[in-house]
Design an enzyme around this catalytic site. Structure first.
Site, PDB file in Angstrom:
ATOM      1  N   GLU A   1     -44.084   6.982  27.512  1.00 31.92           N
ATOM      2  CA  GLU A   1     -43.800   7.607  26.222  1.00 31.92           C
ATOM      3  C   GLU A   1     -44.902   7.278  25.217  1.00 31.92           C
ATOM      4  O   GLU A   1     -45.339   8.145  24.449  1.00 31.92           O
ATOM      5  CB  GLU A   1     -42.450   7.121  25.701  1.00 31.92           C
TER       6      GLU A   1
ATOM      7  N   GLY B   1     -32.323   1.967  15.911  1.00 32.31           N
ATOM      8  CA  GLY B   1     -33.505   2.711  16.318  1.00 32.31           C
ATOM      9  C   GLY B   1     -34.215   1.983  17.439  1.00 32.31           C
ATOM     10  O   GLY B   1     -33.840   2.066  18.608  1.00 32.31           O
TER      11      GLY B   1
END
Length: 388
Positions: free
Chosen positions: A243, A132
């Protein structure tokens, strides 16, 4: 209410976008939740009215205005209307800029017009079952062979995974010698060996399609490689600040919406013959949250301004992402609590907001990762403070 810094044109844009959301998106949300995916028509309608991608140059169909405040308005209005599950910002401002920053002129001409029009939906695939936040643990490979590349591997938890026509995929280009050597490519719908898994059943954000993607010897032409081979890791790092800015804008707006919903509820709900709002505990708890959200909003607006000037750092973005999502979560938890049993009922918006928001302390880097980034800066030689 704190003062905001938007131009007259941006205020007009906010009004127009609000009308679009109320007319075209909000009425369809329950249907999309039931089917587990947003109709592609939503992207095309937004594109036709100039609401999908603002920043691309006019030659690609955009307005050519890169001011992040336009996207801030889109995110805030989506939060106001409770339509965040149509995560158009993922397409417009999270994935699209990779083509802008690292694509060549031919690639921009080939892909951006369709993205602006909403006829080509974007996704980005980084996360894997065993990798991840730790991108170095990625197992997907993108290896050069003759005059093309071969992509092998799988990705998971990919937003827009079902709807996407163009997927930016990261793969290791030198797995034996350099775990950070990655390359970005654009995988197009219909490429042989590219398969989509199931639309994943999630805790919240039911309308947002999220899928597993599989790549089995997918032949990637060199014309679909973004930027330089081996530089993908650094390209991904460059996009993280924006982001996280996107995440903090959304979390702060959601916190304010949850506050407003809870305020209305406690002013109407009676306990022991009095509105719940008259209780000192309610006033103190809500006062704390009102102050925290306003202070957070001031920092978010500051980060937007810094980003527009090219000065938003990874550390600043990490602080904002950490604090905004934690404040959002505290507000939603308080909102459910003050709603009492009603807060557990799906008919009340605070219920779905609670489950939808749980992912926000995980996506774009978990709270723990944000703390790691901030802590690393604190104890580095580069640390400075306003008192230095």
């Amino acid at each position: 209410m704190i003062m905001r810094n938007f131009t007259e044109e941006q205020l007009m844009f906010r009004d127009a976008y609000r009308k679009f959301i109320d007319a075209e998106i909000a009425p369809n949300l329950e249907k999309w939740r039931g089917q587990g995916i947003v109709d592609r028509e939503a992207f095309e309608k937004a594109g036709a009215q100039g609401f999908l991608m603002i920043w691309p140059d006019e030659q690609y169909g955009g307005l050519g205005d890169r001011d992040f405040r336009y996207e801030q308005i889109i995110i805030e209005e989506s939060a106001r209307a409770g339509t965040g599950e149509w995560f158009n910002t993922l397409h417009s401002r999270l994935v699209g800029p990779y083509i802008d920053h690292f694509g060549n002129d031919e690639q921009k001409q080939r892909w951006l017009p369709g993205c602006v029009e909403g006829k080509k939906v974007l996704a980005i695939a980084m996360t894997e079952p065993d990798a991840g936040s730790d991108l170095a643990g990625m197992r997907t490979t993108l290896l050069e062979k003759d005059d093309y590349f071969v992509l092998n591997g799988s990705k998971t938890y990919i937003s827009n995974g079902i709807n996407a026509d163009l997927v930016i995929v990261a793969g290791k280009s030198d797995p034996e010698n350099n775990p950070h050597a990655m390359t970005l490519c654009v995988v197009e719908r219909g490429m042989e060996g590219f398969e989509r898994g199931r639309n994943l059943d999630k805790m919240g954000l039911k309308a947002q399609d999220t899928a597993e993607l599989f790549f089995n010897n997918v032949k990637i032409p060199k014309e679909n490689i973004l930027g330089k081979t081996g530089h993908g890791f650094f390209y991904l790092m460059q996009g993280l600040a924006e982001e996280r800015l996107i995440a903090m804008v959304g979390a702060t707006a959601n916190a304010r919406r949850a506050f407003n919903l809870t305020r209305e509820f406690v002013m109407e709900r009676k306990v022991f013959g009095k509105p719940l709002a008259y209780m000192q505990n309610t006033q103190f708890k809500m006062a704390e949250m009102d102050a925290e959200i306003d202070i957070m909003q001031a920092y978010v607006d500051h980060c937007v301004s810094e980003h527009n000037e090219g000065r938003l750092t990874i550390n600043m973005a990490a602080k904002g992402k950490l604090q905004s999502t934690e404040i959002e979560w505290r507000m939603l938890d308080l909102g459910v609590q003050l709603h009492g049993g009603s807060g557990y009922m799906a008919e009340y918006p605070i219920c779905s907001m609670f489950t939808d928001a749980r992912i926000n302390r995980i996506l774009a880097g978990s709270s723990e990762i944000m703390k790691f980034i901030i802590g690393r800066d604190i104890f580095s030689d580069k640390y400075t403070s306003i008192l230095d």
